[in-house]
Design a protein around this motif. Structure first.
Motif, PDB file in Angstrom:
ATOM      1  N   THR A   1      -2.993   2.343  -0.926  1.00 24.12           N
ATOM      2  CA  THR A   1      -2.878   1.526   0.269  1.00 24.12           C
ATOM      3  C   THR A   1      -1.644   0.650   0.114  1.00 24.12           C
ATOM      4  OG1 THR A   1      -4.091   0.067   1.775  1.00 24.12           O
ATOM      5  CG2 THR A   1      -4.273  -0.406  -0.566  1.00 24.12           C
TER       6      THR A   1
ATOM      7  N   LEU B   1       0.549  -2.765   0.517  1.00 17.60           N
ATOM      8  CA  LEU B   1       0.582  -4.221   0.687  1.00 17.60           C
ATOM      9  C   LEU B   1       1.807  -4.535   1.530  1.00 17.60           C
ATOM     10  CD1 LEU B   1      -0.481  -7.048   0.113  1.00 17.60           C
ATOM     11  CD2 LEU B   1       0.815  -7.024  -2.034  1.00 17.60           C
TER      12      LEU B   1
ATOM     13  N   GLY C   1      -0.815  -8.127   4.941  1.00 19.00           N
ATOM     14  CA  GLY C   1      -1.462  -8.708   3.767  1.00 19.00           C
ATOM     15  C   GLY C   1      -2.723  -7.967   3.374  1.00 19.00           C
ATOM     16  N   GLY C   2      -3.715  -8.728   2.897  1.00 19.27           N
ATOM     17  CA  GLY C   2      -4.974  -8.125   2.475  1.00 19.27           C
ATOM     18  C   GLY C   2      -5.510  -8.773   1.225  1.00 19.27           C
ATOM     19  N   TRP C   3      -6.728  -8.367   0.850  1.00 18.58           N
ATOM     20  CA  TRP C   3      -7.402  -8.930  -0.308  1.00 18.58           C
ATOM     21  C   TRP C   3      -8.022  -7.806  -1.119  1.00 18.58           C
ATOM     22  CZ3 TRP C   3      -8.063 -10.109   4.768  1.00 18.58           C
ATOM     23  CH2 TRP C   3      -7.511 -11.320   5.193  1.00 18.58           C
TER      24      TRP C   3
ATOM     25  N   CYS D   1      -2.858  -1.087  -5.141  1.00 19.36           N
ATOM     26  CA  CYS D   1      -2.044  -1.150  -3.930  1.00 19.36           C
ATOM     27  C   CYS D   1      -0.584  -1.058  -4.346  1.00 19.36           C
ATOM     28  CB  CYS D   1      -2.300  -2.418  -3.121  1.00 19.36           C
ATOM     29  SG  CYS D   1      -1.746  -3.944  -3.930  1.00 19.36           S
TER      30      CYS D   1
ATOM     31  N   ASP E   1       3.824  -1.439  -3.008  1.00 21.54           N
ATOM     32  CA  ASP E   1       4.870  -1.840  -2.076  1.00 21.54           C
ATOM     33  C   ASP E   1       5.199  -0.661  -1.162  1.00 21.54           C
ATOM     34  OD1 ASP E   1       8.018  -1.984  -1.504  1.00 21.54           O
ATOM     35  OD2 ASP E   1       7.271  -4.030  -1.793  1.00 21.54           O
TER      36      ASP E   1
ATOM     37  N   LEU F   1      -7.356  -2.916   0.101  1.00 20.54           N
ATOM     38  CA  LEU F   1      -6.950  -4.221   0.624  1.00 20.54           C
ATOM     39  C   LEU F   1      -7.709  -4.596   1.889  1.00 20.54           C
ATOM     40  CD1 LEU F   1      -3.077  -4.052   0.118  1.00 20.54           C
ATOM     41  CD2 LEU F   1      -4.651  -5.606  -1.047  1.00 20.54           C
TER      42      LEU F   1
ATOM     43  N   GLY G   1      -4.949  -3.825   4.868  1.00 19.89           N
ATOM     44  CA  GLY G   1      -4.254  -2.732   4.199  1.00 19.89           C
ATOM     45  C   GLY G   1      -4.196  -1.485   5.068  1.00 19.89           C
TER      46      GLY G   1
ATOM     47  N   SER H   1      -1.400  -2.177   7.584  1.00 24.41           N
ATOM     48  CA  SER H   1      -0.077  -2.076   6.977  1.00 24.41           C
ATOM     49  C   SER H   1       0.291  -0.633   6.674  1.00 24.41           C
ATOM     50  CB  SER H   1      -0.012  -2.907   5.695  1.00 24.41           C
ATOM     51  OG  SER H   1      -0.075  -4.287   5.964  1.00 24.41           O
TER      52      SER H   1
END
Length: 413
Positions: free
Chosen positions: A47, A49, A53-55, A64, A66, A91, A95, A98
């Motif tokens: 996934t 980043l 964003g995300g967690w 995750c 780039d 994420l 995610g 993104s």
């Protein structure tokens, strides 16, 4: 004049590093193979980043990357990506957003995630090599219900996520085992409310009260012998198959993709439910079926003029430092397949290039996190990969010929 339509299919790409600067000459030959194909396909086991964003939604197996890793996949020749897998939701919904944003920007053919269930289940369609190519990608878990895309309903907003093929796990238990489970549950006085609490985020399981038991989230059924079964939800399967049929009727060359982690105890064995579902996908109109998830090479079957790749293992496999789960040498061996189709979309032949993801002399080295790119397998290592694939594909009626270290499959007339 007949111009063949070529589709290159690789193992999954769990990529965390930009590999464009690799100077490995062996990797360069693989890149040439990818770039010469009309369709070059892999599973993006990751996934992004990115701007949303995300967690972290996992612990040890979180990952995750780039967005530059998508640039790397594009530059080395891939133009088609499956996005449905167990890392796509690492994420959370941000995610998903993104990843969608970044693959669109790079004009990949993609499928497998979306803004809601209907969107995630759509076939990706793109003109490649002068043909309309459709990709239908799905994940069968196991995974939490929250990772799968859902539509807005009953006052609930839509949930971005993964296109899910719903399956369930059922254990058949003989009388002695079943009685023991009932005794344990009675001892700890499990109530439906308690099971509901521990089932979250899933709903409590619906069971046959007379012949089944919900043993803390797993269904056991009375039977004459002990056996594990994976059951495909018919309604969920019908939805996926309808998408394939619709794309095929529109004249698309359809690639059906499935990711799952319901592996057999011996990873190289093909689960019966996967084979049955693969046949259903071809019957529905797919011209190729590809499966990933198990990190080893599995057999190839030819069914009604279409190739079925039950598992192509890994193509790029960037592990974290200290991970030792992936030490078996089989995890670091795979193949790159070049499928040649005629104008009607029927398979003519498959070229099979054996590859290793580590230097061949380091296949038993546990320190794997710094190995970045695959390269062709040479000598005895290459022969062994092809011969092993041939032996395991033979029970499926597939003849794999080896010429040196290259494998070849011809469609029977």
């Amino acid at each position: 004049m007949f111009f063949p339509f070529t589709v290159v299919i690789t193992g999954q790409s769990l990529i965390h590093h930009d590999i464009r600067q690799s100077c490995d000459p062996g990797f360069a030959t693989i890149v040439d193979t990818l770039k010469q194909a009309n369709v070059a396909f892999t599973n993006f086991e990751n996934t992004v980043l990115g701007s949303h964003g995300g967690w972290p939604m996992k612990s040890s197996y979180f990952g995750c990357s780039d967005p530059c890793v998508l640039d790397a996949l594009k530059e080395i020749g891939f133009n088609a990506l499956a996005l449905a897998n167990n890392h796509a939701f690492d994420l959370g919904p941000p995610g998903i957003l993104s990843t969608l944003e970044e693959v669109r920007a790079r004009k990949f053919l993609y499928a497998g995630i979306g803004l809601d269930r209907d969107h995630a289940a759509l076939a990706g369609v793109k003109t490649l090599g002068g043909r309309q190519v459709a990709l239908v990608a799905m994940d069968a878990g196991p995974g939490p219900v929250t990772m799968y895309a859902d539509n807005a309903r009953l006052g609930r907003p839509p949930r971005p996520g993964v296109n899910g093929l719903e399956v369930s796990r059922l254990f058949e238990a003989d009388q002695a085992a079943f009685d023991m489970l009932e005794t344990i549950q009675a001892t700890f006085q499990s109530t439906r409310l308690e099971r509901a609490n521990y089932a979250q985020p899933h709903d409590p399981l619906i069971i046959d009260q007379d012949n089944e038991i919900d043993f803390y989230g797993t269904v056991f059924r009375r039977a004459d012998a002990n056996h594990r079964r994976i059951l495909v939800n018919p309604e969920s399967a019908s939805m996926q198959l309808a998408t394939i049929t619709t794309a095929a009727k529109r004249g698309c060359f359809v690639i059906a993709y499935l990711h799952h982690h319901h592996w057999e105890p011996r990873w190289q064995e093909v689960p019966e439910w996967v084979r049955a579902f693969a046949h259903d996908c071809i019957d529905a109109g797919a011209r190729t079926f590809v499966c990933h998830g198990v990190p080893v090479l599995q057999p190839i079957e030819l069914y009604k003029g279409a190739p079925i790749f039950f598992g192509l293992g890994n193509f790029i496999f960037h592990t974290n430092e200290g991970e030792t789960e992936w030490s078996p040498p089989e995890v670091w061996k795979s193949v790159v397949t070049t499928c040649v189709f005629d104008q009607a979309g029927l398979l003519q032949s498959i070229d099979i290039l054996p590859i290793v993801l580590r230097a061949e002399e380091r296949l038993t080295d546990d320190d794997s996190h710094h190995w970045r790119v695959p390269r062709p397998a040479k000598g005895e290592a290459g022969k062994q990969i092809i011969d092993d694939l041939a032996n395991r594909s033979a029970p499926f009626g597939t003849v794999v010929e080896r010429r040196g270290v290259i494998g070849k499959i011809y469609m029977k007339n």
